[in-house]
Design a protein around this motif. Structure first.
Motif, PDB file in Angstrom:
ATOM      1  N   THR A  93       0.878  -1.162   0.000  1.00 37.28           N
ATOM      2  CA  THR A  93       0.000   0.000   0.000  1.00 37.28           C
ATOM      3  C   THR A  93       0.923   1.221   0.000  1.00 37.28           C
ATOM      4  N   ARG A  94       0.359   2.413  -0.048  1.00 41.89           N
ATOM      5  CA  ARG A  94       1.212   3.597  -0.071  1.00 41.89           C
ATOM      6  C   ARG A  94       1.975   3.803   1.232  1.00 41.89           C
ATOM      7  N   SER A  95       1.544   3.136   2.294  1.00 44.14           N
ATOM      8  CA  SER A  95       2.191   3.347   3.596  1.00 44.14           C
ATOM      9  C   SER A  95       2.789   2.086   4.190  1.00 44.14           C
ATOM     10  N   SER A  96       2.732   0.959   3.450  1.00 43.23           N
ATOM     11  CA  SER A  96       3.204  -0.276   4.070  1.00 43.23           C
ATOM     12  C   SER A  96       3.619  -1.298   3.036  1.00 43.23           C
ATOM     13  N   VAL A  97       4.390  -2.276   3.503  1.00 37.27           N
ATOM     14  CA  VAL A  97       4.706  -3.453   2.712  1.00 37.27           C
ATOM     15  C   VAL A  97       4.655  -4.661   3.633  1.00 37.27           C
ATOM     16  N   GLU A  98       3.981  -5.695   3.207  1.00 33.88           N
ATOM     17  CA  GLU A  98       3.967  -6.978   3.893  1.00 33.88           C
ATOM     18  C   GLU A  98       4.574  -8.012   2.952  1.00 33.88           C
ATOM     19  N   ILE A  99       5.520  -8.797   3.475  1.00 33.98           N
ATOM     20  CA  ILE A  99       6.205  -9.789   2.647  1.00 33.98           C
ATOM     21  C   ILE A  99       5.957 -11.173   3.225  1.00 33.98           C
ATOM     22  N   PHE A 100       5.689 -12.119   2.341  1.00 37.43           N
ATOM     23  CA  PHE A 100       5.422 -13.499   2.736  1.00 37.43           C
ATOM     24  C   PHE A 100       6.370 -14.414   1.959  1.00 37.43           C
ATOM     25  N   ASP A 101       6.756 -15.527   2.578  1.00 43.71           N
ATOM     26  CA  ASP A 101       7.609 -16.477   1.870  1.00 43.71           C
ATOM     27  C   ASP A 101       6.749 -17.462   1.082  1.00 43.71           C
ATOM     28  N   ALA A 102       7.389 -18.470   0.495  1.00 45.43           N
ATOM     29  CA  ALA A 102       6.665 -19.405  -0.369  1.00 45.43           C
ATOM     30  C   ALA A 102       5.625 -20.215   0.400  1.00 45.43           C
ATOM     31  N   ALA A 103       5.802 -20.316   1.721  1.00 44.72           N
ATOM     32  CA  ALA A 103       4.828 -21.024   2.556  1.00 44.72           C
ATOM     33  C   ALA A 103       3.770 -20.084   3.112  1.00 44.72           C
ATOM     34  N   ASN A 104       3.750 -18.837   2.634  1.00 48.90           N
ATOM     35  CA  ASN A 104       2.793 -17.803   3.046  1.00 48.90           C
ATOM     36  C   ASN A 104       2.999 -17.333   4.482  1.00 48.90           C
ATOM     37  N   ALA A 105       4.179 -17.582   5.021  1.00 46.94           N
ATOM     38  CA  ALA A 105       4.498 -17.080   6.358  1.00 46.94           C
ATOM     39  C   ALA A 105       5.049 -15.665   6.254  1.00 46.94           C
ATOM     40  N   PRO A 106       4.604 -14.750   7.133  1.00 52.16           N
ATOM     41  CA  PRO A 106       5.147 -13.387   7.105  1.00 52.16           C
ATOM     42  C   PRO A 106       6.652 -13.401   7.390  1.00 52.16           C
ATOM     43  N   VAL A 107       7.406 -12.621   6.629  1.00 50.15           N
ATOM     44  CA  VAL A 107       8.854 -12.549   6.811  1.00 50.15           C
ATOM     45  C   VAL A 107       9.288 -11.088   6.728  1.00 50.15           C
ATOM     46  N   THR A 108      10.484 -10.836   7.234  1.00 56.61           N
ATOM     47  CA  THR A 108      11.082  -9.501   7.153  1.00 56.61           C
ATOM     48  C   THR A 108      12.300  -9.566   6.260  1.00 56.61           C
TER      49      THR A 108
END
Length: 608
Positions: free
Chosen positions: A215-230
């Protein structure tokens, strides 16, 4: 290969998308397009050919939205055409894609079962239909993408834009690079930092299998298993100013003439000039004192750099080298032992076959080294030690300054390996490193021969075929010369070891065949000259690239002579690469081909 840009902006994005795509032209493309949200609806402009065609279309029919995606396409499934150009749209979904979806026929059959009718010949359109189907079944955009991604076989970088979602972009990568750019109230996707350089220097590189929701104010990243990652945010050193041709007609000309400077920058990272010693950071990871074999793999011109390195490592470090093109290496199940050292060479650091070969070696226990020009690239991130070339961005498709910088790094590595293994004395190391410190000056002298090269290139432009000959490290340069001539001028050319002349290629020689002989006056010069005389006896048009002593001893055998500075043997492949590049460049200019973006070629081959 294909270029991807996505923007969640505060101002109109269509001009910004095109500006970013222009910075990705170096990757190679045959069509381009953008999709923008206007009042929540998807609107597209797509054109075959160069970006100026897309520019013209946007002048006729402007797009005013602040959220959009853009793409430059290099054709795989389906020929170059407007209907096959990206973005592709299905219902509420627009998508751009770099890569190849290998199971696309299976997916095409599936979408036809629920009534979808493909409008293009591409694999990419299937992805849009699959995601749109999930939306029709009640899924949210992120749920729909998460559902579809595991079903895509092959390599891809994807960016999705959704109707009615003004503050949302979703991207994913598997095999092909994709980066997130962080702005002030804006967010971006890009194939690389160069595309994002006008907007931000704050970059997060997605890792293999990652997908991201912006979004314009955020980024959420997920790995291939759909787990949130940094994933780490880094500062890119690429600036928009570096994309300018300056006073040169082509990027390739500019990059040829940048070589004295960038060679100096690269060598300064790996040499202690005062002590005349090699000082390669991280060389202990290679374990040169313990290994019995060095593995090298690369593609294209980078592979040719590896061929030169084979001569150096075997001569100076007495270390056997196994080298293969990555597209063969990755499939022939090469025995790799635990603790061996494997070295991979790539300008972009994203070459698909090279990356796959790296992973094969890593899985089998080898330590990994990478010679790359982009330190944030996938190959660099997955290597145990990175030997970076400081060539700066290389925009011309035909590699010039990246190649000579690769050679410079590999030469220093070979010398330090020899010192570590005890095959070179301190005095020998000092002599070799001393020669390498003079490379920038030798390069300046070599570039002064450009007028001579330009003059002879006028007649070469009339040829249909050409032959390049060399011995020792000049044999790989013969391969490089032939490759460059083919790439840029579309003249068929072959490179041969000069000693192989009588084993077949001599049958091709007649008065219409230009034969380039790369032969500095070294220990095997006389052998090469004897091969040159065989060419002369059959009426071949000889272009001899040598030094003053070699020119004097050749007599009048050669019709044209390019006289190079007298250089030490270890330096010769680096310096003699320059006239080889200039010959191809000026021949292509006289023929009127697209020098910076030759037909059918891409700068970074990120698909198999």
């Amino acid at each position: 290969m294909c270029g991807i840009v996505g923007i969640l902006g505060q101002t109109e994005v269509a001009p910004r998308l095109v500006d970013a795509l222009k910075r990705l032209e170096y990757r190679g493309y045959d069509s381009a397009g953008v999709a923008v949200l206007i009042d929540g609806k998807l609107e597209r402009r797509r054109e075959e050919g160069k970006l100026r065609n897309l520019d013209a279309a946007l002048e006729r029919l402007p797009l005013a939205g602040t959220s959009g995606i853009g793409h430059t396409r290099w054709a795989t499934h389906g020929g170059p055409s407007t209907r096959n150009a990206h973005p592709h749209v299905a219902g509420r979904v627009a998508v751009v894609h770099n890569g190849i979806i290998e199971n696309y026929l299976e997916l095409r059959a599936e979408i036809e079962t629920f009534g979808a009718v493909p409008e293009s010949d591409t694999d990419t359109e299937m992805v849009a239909h699959l995601v749109n189907r999930q939306l029709e079944l009640g899924k949210t955009p992120r749920e729909a993408v998460a559902e579809v991604l595991p079903r895509l076989h092959g390599a891809f970088a994807l960016a999705f834009l959704f109707a009615g979602e003004e503050d949302l972009l979703i991207g994913a990568r598997k095999g092909s690079p994709l980066a997130v750019g962080h702005g002030d109230g804006e967010m971006f996707f890009g194939s690389d930092a160069i595309a994002l350089s006008p907007f931000t220097d704050r970059i997060t590189y997605l890792e293999e299998g990652d997908w991201a929701v912006l979004t314009r104010s955020s980024v959420e990243i997920f790995d291939a298993a759909n787990a949130p990652v940094t994933r780490a945010e880094s500062r890119s050193s690429v600036t928009a100013a570096l994309m300018d041709k300056g006073n040169y007609r082509h990027f390739m000309a500019k990059e040829i003439h940048e070589q004295p400077e960038v060679l100096g920058h690269t060598l300064s990272r790996y040499i202690d000039f005062g002590a005349r010693k090699a000082a390669v950071p991280g060389i202990e990871h290679a374990g040169f004192d313990k290994i019995n074999r060095l593995i090298i793999s690369a593609c294209g011109t980078a592979y040719i750099a590896g061929l030169v390195a084979k001569y150096w490592f075997e001569k100076y470090a007495r270390l056997p080298v196994e080298i293969d093109v990555a597209s063969e290496f990755r499939y022939r199940e090469t025995p790799v032992s635990d603790g061996e050292f494997a070295l991979f060479i790539s300008q972009s650091g994203e070459t698909a076959d090279t990356l796959a070969s790296l992973r094969y070696c890593k899985e089998n226990g080898a330590r990994i080294g990478a010679v790359v020009n982009v330190p944030e690239s996938t190959i660099a991130r997955e290597a145990d030690v990175v030997f970076q070339t400081i060539a700066g961005p290389e925009i011309g498709v035909a590699s010039t300054k990246a190649f000579t910088c690769q050679l410079a790094v590999l030469a220093v590595l070979a010398v330090q390996a020899g010192r570590i293994r005890g095959t070179l004395s301190a005095e020998q190391e000092a002599s070799l490193i001393g020669a390498l410190t003079e490379v920038p000056g030798y390069a300046v002298q070599a570039l002064k021969r450009e007028v001579d090269v330009e003059r002879l290139s006028q007649s070469l432009a009339k040829a249909s075929n050409a032959l390049y000959l060399g011995r020792g490290t000049n044999f790989p340069l013969a391969l490089e010369g032939a490759l460059k001539l083919k790439e840029l001028s579309y003249i068929h050319a072959e490179g041969y070891a000069a000693g192989e002349l009588k084993h077949g290629p001599i049958a091709l020689i007649d008065e219409n065949m230009p034969v380039f002989v790369i032969a500095p006056h070294d220990s095997i010069y006389a052998k090469t000259v004897s091969n040159m005389q065989e060419v002369a006896a059959r009426g071949g048009r000889i272009v001899l690239i040598t030094d003053a002593k070699g020119a004097a001893e050749s007599g009048d055998t050669a019709g044209n002579v390019v006289v190079m500075p007298d250089v030490p043997e270890i330096v010769a492949p680096i310096i003699y690469a320059l006239p080889v590049q200039m010959i191809s460049y000026h021949t292509a200019v006289f023929m009127g081909t697209d020098v910076d973006q030759p037909r059918n070629l891409a700068k970074s081959v990120t698909v198999e």
